[in-house]
Design a protein around this motif. Sequence first.
Motif: not given
Ligand code: FES
Lengths: 755, 153
Positions: B98-100, B132-136
């Motif tokens: 996601c990049g966030y 934290i990276c929620r996307c992993g």
């Molecule tokens: S890329 Fe989505 S939270 Fe790290």
Amino acid sequence: MALIKTTYNRRSFLKSSAIAGGGMMLGFSWFASCKPIDDNTELLMPDEWFDFNSYLKIGDNGLITIFSPNPEFGQNVKTSMPMILAEELDVDWKNVLVEQAPYSPEQFPGAPFGQFTGGSRGIMMKWKPLRIAGASAKQMLKAAAAQTWQVAVDEITTESGVLHHEASKKSIGYGEMASLAAQMAIPEEVKLKEPKDYKIIGHSKKNVDGLAIVTGKPLFGLDYQKEGMLIAMAVHPPAFGMTLEAINNTEEIKAMPGIKDVFPIKTYKDAYKKGYFDTNAFPEIIAVVGNSTWEVLKAKKAVKAKWKSIEGSTNTIDRFGRDISVHTPAGLENTTDHNTQMETLMAKPMKVVRRDGDPEGAFKKAAKIIERTYSAPYLAHNCMEPMNFFADVKKDKAHVAGPLQGPGLIEPTLAASLDIPEENIETEMTRMGGGFGRRAYSHYMVEAALISQKVNAPIKLMYTREDDMTNGIYRPTYRAIYRAALDESNNLLALHVKAGGVPESPLFANRFPAGSVDNYLAEEFAIDSNITTGAFRAPRSNFMAGAEQSFLDEIAEETGKDPIEFRLELLKRAKENPVGKENDYDPERYAGVLELVREKSNWGQNDANLHRGVSAYFCHNSYAAHVLDLTIEKGKPVVQKVTCAIDCGIVINPDAAANMAEGGIVDGIGNAFYGEMTFKDGVPQKNNFHQYRMIRMSEAPKKIDVHFVQNEIDPTGLGEPPFPPIFAAVANAMYKASGKRQYHQPFIREEKILG
Amino acid sequence: MAKFNLNVNGKNFQLDIAAQTPLLWVLRDHLKLVGTKYGCGIAQCGACTIHLDGVAMRSCSLPVEAVGDKAITTIEGLSEKGEHSIQRAWLEHDVPQCGYCQAGQIMTAAALLKDNPNPSDSDIDQAMNGNICRCGTYTRIKAAIKSAAKMEK
Ligand code: FES
Ligand code: FES
């Protein structure tokens, strides 16, 4: 080449549309085109663009703009969808610009799911329309060249954005032909390429937003800015089962620095018949509006309100044209009570959803019965970007922008709540900082719009992390009992599964191992609740896979078989002589991923310090299998490596697909180890990351190897399928490490010592 | 309200603002530098990481009055066109989903490499554990940090 009728997609081929014309190209500079970053030779922007269809315009210099129809939340469709179109159009990827299309049901039909991101269905649903869009435009370019050169159209060939006529040695670029081509008749049917001829599909392309992300460009809903925009926040009731009675200190809040207003809003009009995705525990909230985030945050914390208990109600909900009745009980609920209720119901007769053979008889004559109970808690989505939305509502029109998975799902509600027709609402879809299902329920968008309407100014509504975590649409809590009947020689006679949850059953009646066992019984129950739940990466599968694949591991051990071999034997049975007709999986493809993961992980070459767990699952039309290698260091499990095999048909963008599978694996390990939300008197017991433990770098696998089964089957889902099976791969590896089976998630509640 | 002079990405800004305002919101709301992200507001996720005189800090928990005359660098100032070795490595490994979280990850990683040009796996784990990276995307982040370290050699 396959001939394909274009009529399927006819309605979307509106020429000179607002989008394709670039007319609404978004007063937001970062929405402007993104250059694929793996290219240095940049074409200048063209003087003129020519519209071909909803997905595509071509510049007079050969530059191509492709509109990515579905919202992007990290699954990389903004790159992979344009790749599909570019393939059929036959252009050089370096000359392709990509823009996010806004919500437009006319141009991207199939409402409410025409532009939906979720259910791992994006690529699957757009596979055909995108190829047709590319092939049709190519056909129109060929027709224009044929007319110009006065030759037969089928003598024209294309290559990387250039039209050729072999006999006369003539060549011309797409850009030069675009003006005439755009006026050609849309072909009735088009030829699509054979997979063996693909030059873009199957060849990794970098994320089209990559450069914007690493340089911190505004891409997300929370980054949205507009002149005169105010900041809004919301205060929701402190517990599920409560609602607003009154604000106690309106004047005090209004007098705080930078604060414009504080007022209650009602998200739905009275008697509005909600849709299936209008899930929302708190239809009445308090809005605080002011100049800056910090000022509003302080005021929000100072709001004092009186809350009251909700009354129980039964509502009719429109589930895509079919009315369903949903009961919401009153009361303040507790996790401990849920667990007791589920245990109690487990002992009672429940709804039978599948029965093969004579399961009761088989259990009676069994030499051995194995019975195990599995459970999993509620989970919060915890998208990295909290829920938010921008809204600018005028008297009879509205402009909204922000992160959402299903614009078509919420637009009717938005229109009804604002009392503005859908045609007068312009919806921009920003890049989402994660979704995982949460942003399919976009009540926050309606809230933002109502706040803007009330204050008569553009506003951006932002949930704090605490709001986001405590106003969740959680993954439900589930429980399952698996039973197996074995004869004296350890043959599997019968399987029995009972499963239920709050507020839904996780069971899929016709999934493996149904179909592979003569005597099979599946039963389910559900318990009503006022705690809102919804889709969470691979709904229901994300629990059932863990339970089922842990249980199969235990049965394999009991019968003295290798766990992969045991599964393959069941699948062989399901293929050669399936039990029942309704089985929803393909046993051959299922076995295929197990065989691939067995090979790639060097299964069988075991190392005494490495504890290995295997697991496989089918969901969202795709197959995934994992082998997880674990060591114990200082009493803690350390995941050394995950080897993963996936069959999702044709893979569009292999490196990005691997990234998403890696993400699913890390997400699954994190939730298996730590993921948990609990409730006490309706109050979520965690509200931020100091309490809600998320997987971090040191806990992630040291290595992840992703392998795709190579085939030419139309692409299916990928965002979800690798996620469910990882839970059991973790559990089965932890068993090998500790000798203790894991039945109840999360597996690591505190820093308990293993091994 | 109080007056502050801030040096952000080499430029000077004057602000009249509540002294307790976290730097995160000064950057995002007042200076319109929205590359620095909000994730938790309590120094638990790292999304808001910036550099203060080259040291990685959580801007959500740093009141503007505590900045003093230290130089602030945000993701926008790391390099204008993504030419910092960390950014190039991020692109090479196509790290983001996601990049966030990535601006925060990049800022933490850039500070790590500045202090420790040749980090071991456990150095990386330790430095990056607050993000934290929620996307992993952790395995890619680690690989990218190692690539960036090589580029600098
Ligand atoms: S890329 Fe989505 S939270 Fe790290
Ligand atoms: S927002 Fe600052 S650490 Fe999370």
